[in-house]
Scaffold this active site. Sequence first.
Site, short mmCIF file in Angstrom:
data_model
loop_
_atom_site.label_atom_id
_atom_site.label_comp_id
_atom_site.label_asym_id
_atom_site.label_seq_id
_atom_site.Cartn_x
_atom_site.Cartn_y
_atom_site.Cartn_z
N HIS A 46 13.30 0.99 -8.28
CA HIS A 46 12.75 2.35 -8.42
C HIS A 46 12.73 3.10 -7.09
O HIS A 46 12.44 4.30 -7.06
CB HIS A 46 11.36 2.32 -9.08
N ASP A 100 12.73 -4.21 -12.19
CA ASP A 100 12.61 -3.38 -10.99
C ASP A 100 13.03 -4.19 -9.76
O ASP A 100 12.20 -4.67 -8.99
CB ASP A 100 11.16 -2.88 -10.86
N GLY A 199 4.13 3.12 -1.10
CA GLY A 199 4.88 2.88 0.13
C GLY A 199 5.12 1.41 0.39
O GLY A 199 5.97 1.03 1.19
N SER A 201 5.99 -0.60 -2.11
CA SER A 201 6.90 -1.13 -3.12
C SER A 201 8.24 -1.52 -2.52
O SER A 201 8.71 -0.94 -1.54
CB SER A 201 7.07 -0.22 -4.33
C1 4AZ Z 1 3.67 2.63 -5.46
O1 4AZ Z 1 3.44 3.78 -5.80
C2 4AZ Z 1 2.71 1.56 -5.82
N1 4AZ Z 1 -1.40 -1.19 -6.60
C3 4AZ Z 1 2.96 0.25 -5.46
C4 4AZ Z 1 2.06 -0.75 -5.78
C5 4AZ Z 1 0.90 -0.43 -6.46
C6 4AZ Z 1 0.64 0.87 -6.82
C7 4AZ Z 1 1.55 1.87 -6.50
C8 4AZ Z 1 -0.04 -1.54 -6.80
O2 4AZ Z 1 4.69 2.35 -4.82
#
Ligand code: 4AZ
Length: 256
Positions: A46, A100, A199, A201
Amino acid sequence: IVGGTAATVESHPWVAAIFWHGKSNEKVFRCGGSLISACWVLTAAHCFPDGSRAKHQRFSVSLGKNMRNETDHAVEQNFSVEEIILHDGFNNREGDFNNDIALLKLEAKHGKCAKESESVRSVCLPPPWQKLQPGVSCEIAGYGKEQQGLWYKSQFLREARVNLLADDVCRHEDYYGNMISDNMFCAGRPDWSQDACEGDSGGPLVCQVGSRLFLFGVISWGDGCAKENKPGVYTKVTNYNRWIEEKTGLSSITAG
Ligand code: 4AZ
């Protein structure tokens, strides 16, 4: 990362920072990632919405970074991206975050990609049969927000510890119900004090088995950050050994 502590990249030397480069030369932090071999970074699909797979020239990867927006030329290693491989089963339109997972191939310089150092080292992939029990404590790291709702991401690499949750708990209607596929798992703190956030992810969740650390999860999604009954959701890396092997030629036995 919410509720964690500042970390040095030497203690997470596989952490990659993925940047997007705009038309007017701006460089914007996009996502985390994990170095799984000298030329390959594993991250989240993503991070590359609508067609940016074809625009690999717009991305770069930095390894060995302690600070998100400053460069330490002595330890950092920077690479262009030769190829972005998104999982075919990742379907942005459905918005369900299933599959993902993505691979970035780093562009070699003088025939080499990442060089191993105190600050840069690949992480092992777990063998496909490796299962971990709920309650096992694992570590996450990233340059993401320290609190949901802040407009800025962390200036430094941060780390936190989260416990693996049983699937039936995470699929409870108070948690995420049927949004959790077999390609995902959940992890959180019993007191909800630590979590991944925007941020982070693409970045790593690593767990120790025996004396070694393995990359079990890719930080993927969640309802907010560090919210009660809303743990972080991670891509289950052990479901993708064959896919990673097929795309990169690495096997979990030799990777790392
Ligand atoms: C994001 O937006 C995101 N709490 C990544 C992880 C989590 C929430 C949002 C997990 O990239």
